[in-house]
Every structure is written in C-alpha cells, then in structure tokens.
Design an enzyme around this catalytic site. Structure first.
Site, PDB file in Angstrom:
ATOM      1  N   SER A 116      42.542  -4.089  32.163  1.00 29.19           N
ATOM      2  CA  SER A 116      43.318  -2.855  32.352  1.00 29.19           C
ATOM      3  C   SER A 116      42.592  -1.628  31.799  1.00 29.19           C
ATOM      4  CB  SER A 116      44.692  -2.982  31.685  1.00 29.19           C
ATOM      5  OG  SER A 116      44.550  -3.271  30.310  1.00 29.19           O
ATOM      6  N   THR A 165      75.219  26.046  55.806  1.00 32.41           N
ATOM      7  CA  THR A 165      75.750  24.692  55.632  1.00 32.41           C
ATOM      8  C   THR A 165      75.452  23.999  56.954  1.00 32.41           C
ATOM      9  OG1 THR A 165      77.930  25.268  56.479  1.00 32.41           O
ATOM     10  CG2 THR A 165      77.634  25.460  54.112  1.00 32.41           C
ATOM     11  N   HIS A 166      75.088  22.748  56.885  1.00 34.26           N
ATOM     12  CA  HIS A 166      74.656  21.995  58.075  1.00 34.26           C
ATOM     13  C   HIS A 166      73.489  22.680  58.781  1.00 34.26           C
ATOM     14  CE1 HIS A 166      78.594  19.976  57.641  1.00 34.26           C
ATOM     15  NE2 HIS A 166      79.042  21.208  57.425  1.00 34.26           N
ATOM     16  N   SER A 174      44.460  25.917  61.039  1.00 27.78           N
ATOM     17  CA  SER A 174      44.219  24.722  61.835  1.00 27.78           C
ATOM     18  C   SER A 174      42.801  24.794  62.367  1.00 27.78           C
ATOM     19  CB  SER A 174      45.216  24.672  62.992  1.00 27.78           C
ATOM     20  OG  SER A 174      44.679  23.924  64.055  1.00 27.78           O
ATOM     21  N   LYS A 205      47.504  29.408  63.598  1.00 23.89           N
ATOM     22  CA  LYS A 205      48.280  28.639  62.617  1.00 23.89           C
ATOM     23  C   LYS A 205      48.060  29.070  61.170  1.00 23.89           C
ATOM     24  CE  LYS A 205      49.726  24.579  63.617  1.00 23.89           C
ATOM     25  NZ  LYS A 205      51.050  24.008  63.774  1.00 23.89           N
ATOM     26  N   GLU A 258      54.304  21.059  52.025  1.00 18.61           N
ATOM     27  CA  GLU A 258      54.501  19.766  52.692  1.00 18.61           C
ATOM     28  C   GLU A 258      54.072  18.611  51.787  1.00 18.61           C
ATOM     29  OE1 GLU A 258      52.992  19.627  56.818  1.00 18.61           O
ATOM     30  OE2 GLU A 258      53.045  21.804  56.724  1.00 18.61           O
TER      31      GLU A 258
END
Ligand code: ARG
Length: 464
Positions: A27, A161-162, A283, A289, A296
């Site tokens: 280890s 909301t949603h 990109s 882009k 992310e």
C-alpha cells in the site's frame, strides 16, 4: 529469505513472500500520503514510552533524532520507498532503524500497525478537513460577495419550479440559496471532524497492551480530545471515514446542482450569463462554441465522490471486529474524494466572480411566461375571493392571453374586469416585475429588504 523480511516478521516464516503476493499486498504507493502524520504519531508514542519508563530516555532521544531525519528526507523528496516493505509504516520504521541502529526496533513497543494506521488516518483527515473548511469558507464568502453585488439595482431572474418559470426572484437570493446549502455542507464536515478527533493509539493490535502506557498523554500530545474508550472499536472502526465521505458526497452534490444551473444559464437558450473566457473551452470543430467544461466536470465528479462513499460502505458492512486487511482499501477512496471535492470548491470560488450576468435578458424572462400570474390571484384573494376560485379566474386570464398572444401586462383594466368585477386600477402595477418582487417580504422571501437582512447575517458569518 531477505534479512528485512526476517526482521519484520520474525522467525515464524521460512519462506519469503512471492513477488506477486508482495505487490498485491503493498500500500506504500498510496499510503505514503500518511508519512508525515505517521512520524508525528511515532514521536508522541516514543515520548510516552520514555515518560513511562518503558524505554530509556537516551533511546527516546535517538528515536526522535532519527524520526526527524526521516521526516526531512520525506519533505525533501529523497526518501527511498521500498516495495518489499509493504506500507508507509514499515518503510518509515526500516529507514529509522537504518539511521539509528537496533534501537529503532524499540519504537514499536506497545504498538501495532493496527492502532498506528487508525491514528495516522484520523490525524490526516483532521488536517485535511481543517484546510478544506477554510477553502469552503472562501467559497461561501464569494457567494456572499456576489449576492451583495446584485442587490442594488436589483437583478431579477425567473425562479423555477419543474424548470418552468414560476415567480421572479433576485439573483442575490439565488446566490444566498447556495450559500445556505454550502453552510450546511460545511457544518456536516465540521461535525464529522469533532467526532473523529479521538485517539486510537495504544489500542495496540486489538486488545490493549500489558505495558504501562499512558494513552491520555499520547492523545493530548497529538491534539486529540481523548483516547478512544474501546480498543476493538479503536482499531476496527472506520465509520469516521464513512461519515466524512458521506458529507463529501452531499457536498459534491450541492456543487453539482450549482454547476448544473451555471451550465443551463450560460446556454444560448437561456442567455442569462456569460462564462469568463478563462473558465470555458472551445470546440475543436465548431467555432461558435464556448463550453462550460469545468462546471460539467464538477457535475460529473459527483458520481465519483458518491462512488467513494459506496465503496467504503460496501467495504465495511460485513467486517467482523477488529482489524481486517480490507481496511487498507479505505484510503484511496478517501484521498480521491477529498481531493476531488476540494478542487471543485476552489474552482467554483475562482469562477463565480467572473460570470457576467445579463440583467436585461433575465428580467425579460422573469416577467414573461406568466410568472406574475400569482400576483393577480393573490389580489383577488386579498379582497375576499377564496384563493381556489381566484386561482381559477387567473387561470382563465392566462389562457386568454395565450390565445391572444399577449402578456399579462398588456391587459387593460376593462379586460381584467371582464374576468372578475373586483379588479381595480391598483391591480395593474401587479403585472410589473418590481411590484411583485417587493411584495415577497415574508421572512426568507425574495423582496430586496428581506434579502438584505439575509445578506447581513451571511456576511457576519463569513467575515468572522
Ligand atoms: N497497510 C495497512 C493498512 O493500511 C496497515 C495495517 C496493517 N495491519 C495488519 N495487521 N496487517 O491497513
């Protein structure tokens, strides 16, 4: 059989381990991160042995000198790690013995690697968490500063909301929502830290020792609040790692949600904010882009940190007391989760202040999509119409607008009265953004005066 193996394991073994077995068992490649705390633990242990008359004072002095030299080599990067010595503990001890001679062998009196590794790991986690909590505070401070920037003039965006436009909110309110979440995340880490700050040292292999050791001395020398009360528990438990990993997983999930909103808000579709160039990537094929790679990755790494938690939970769930070698597997997930979360925290702290918010786009989005419909329903309800009925009336108004391609603010008083006679002049301003925002004055609401209060409290917390 190598001399080293004989020295470490004694006369019980007549055959040296096979190379493949040795590699599998090792280890040191990852637990070398514990080297400095391992030495810290050994220094305290040696001092205690001398204090208790278990070893001579001169022996302790030589052990101390030797340990300090080993520490120096590790800090300078000249320490030679040896695979056949399995782990950090045996590597350090072997080098110590090389430096100071046979007296090095006295260090391990009244100690086992089982209490040694448990001690090291608690010391390491304590040190890391202390640094991490500082970084987390810096991020919380950034959130508070950002919230403070957009309160006057107030920047307004739709609250969702949603993921459907629901009601307008202040951008500062949105920042402070994440501040609150991160404050709880920090609290969970702090709680774990308080609970794990106890010393396993002196539990020895599993049952304590016949030597007249002083566990209270080593505990306080190492800054632990107290020695752990039960030796089996001290060497066999890793719930402190599990607790830290669960707090890290929850923390990374918070960061992931924040990252997700940054990703959404910086798309062409939303256009609420623009990423700083230094925190976006292009990109290789599409010149238009500007990708939110970093956000992310923070979102993606939530899977990884949660994975570490699951690894440790699975690892420990069936383990009989006390120490089992399975526990050697606790370190990599812990190290990885700690590094991942800390890097994500630092990234966000650096990135958030560079976001450019587009006040106009956000305000336009906030007042369209009928996010002010509730204002009209409340208006009728305040005049005695049961809320359910008011809701129904305004629903019809919205349907009318959709059919006529209108927004609420385009409606005349006469049109409104066509839906309900209680509508009057003072209903018209309600379809304006500022009016709606200023009305949400309830505690914890999004009216500027309520947000200013929350901001003040948050400022106090991060400035101290
Ligand atoms: N490398 C080991 C670990 O990380 C140290 C403890 C070994 N103890 C033992 N009894 N084999 O868990």
């Amino acid at each position: 059989m190598s001399q080293e193996t004989q020295k470490t394991w004694g006369g019980r073994f007549s055959e040296a381990p096979s190379r493949i077995a040795q590699e599998f068992n090792a280890s040191w490649t990852f637990d070398q991160r514990l080297a400095l705390v391992d030495i810290e633990g050994s220094l305290a242990h040696a001092a205690m042995l001398a204090r208790q008359g278990i070893i001579a004072a001169e022996d302790e002095a030589r052990l101390r000198q030797g340990l300090l030299s080993v520490r120096q080599e590790i800090l300078e990067g000249t320490f030679q790690w040896r695979e056949e010595l399995e782990d950090v503990h045996m590597n350090v001890e072997a080098r110590l013995t090389e430096l100071v001679g046979p007296v090095g062998g006295k260090l391990h009196t009244a100690r086992s690697r089982n209490d040694q590794v448990a001690t090291d790991l608690r010391l390491w986690v304590r040190g890391e968490l202390t640094g991490l909590l500082d970084d987390l505070k810096a991020l919380r401070r950034v959130l508070v500063q950002e919230a403070g920037k957009y309160i006057e003039p107030p920047l307004i965006l739709p609250g969702y909301t949603h993921l459907q436009r629901a009601m307008p909110v202040l951008l500062s309110h949105w920042f402070l929502a994440y501040y609150e979440m991160l404050t709880r995340d920090a609290g969970r880490l702090q709680d774990a830290l308080n609970r794990l700050n106890e010393s396993p040292l002196g539990a020895a292999a599993l049952a304590g020792t016949g030597f007249p050791i002083d566990r209270h001395f080593t505990a306080s020398a190492l800054g632990f609040v107290r020695p752990m009360r039960n030796s089996l528990d001290a060497v066999g438990s890793r719930d402190f790692v599990l607790e830290v990993l669960s707090a890290l997983a929850i923390g990374q999930i918070t960061l992931s949600r924040l990252a997700e909103e940054i990703i959404l808000y910086t798309t062409f579709e939303f256009g609420f904010a623009v990423l700083p160039d230094a925190f976006s990537t292009g990109s290789s094929i599409m010149p238009q882009k500007k990708n939110a790679d970093h956000a992310e990755l923070i979102r993606g790494k939530a899977g990884r940190v949660l994975g570490s938690f699951v690894t440790l939970a699975t690892l420990t769930k069936g383990l009989p007391l006390a120490y089992n070698k399975d526990l050697q597997e606790d370190k990599e997930p812990l190290f990885d989760a700690m590094d991942t979360y800390r890097a994500s925290v630092k990234l966000l702290a650096a990135m958030l202040p560079g976001l450019k918010w587009n006040a106009e786009v956000m305000a336009r989005a906030a007042e369209s999509g009928f996010s002010l419909a509730t204002e009209l329903a409340d208006y009728l309800a305040e005049r005695g119409v049961p809320f359910r009925e008011a809701h129904h009336v305004v629903g019809r108004i919205v349907r009318h607008c959709v059919e006529q391609h209108k927004e609420l603010r385009d409606l005349s008083l006469a049109e409104l009265q066509g839906f309900h006679p209680l509508f009057d002049e003072d209903a018209l301003p309600l379809t304006r953004l500022e009016t709606a925002i200023h009305r949400r004055r309830s505690y914890g609401g999004t009216a500027p005066e309520a947000v200013r209060e929350a901001l003040k409290a948050a400022q106090l917390e991060v400035e101290t």
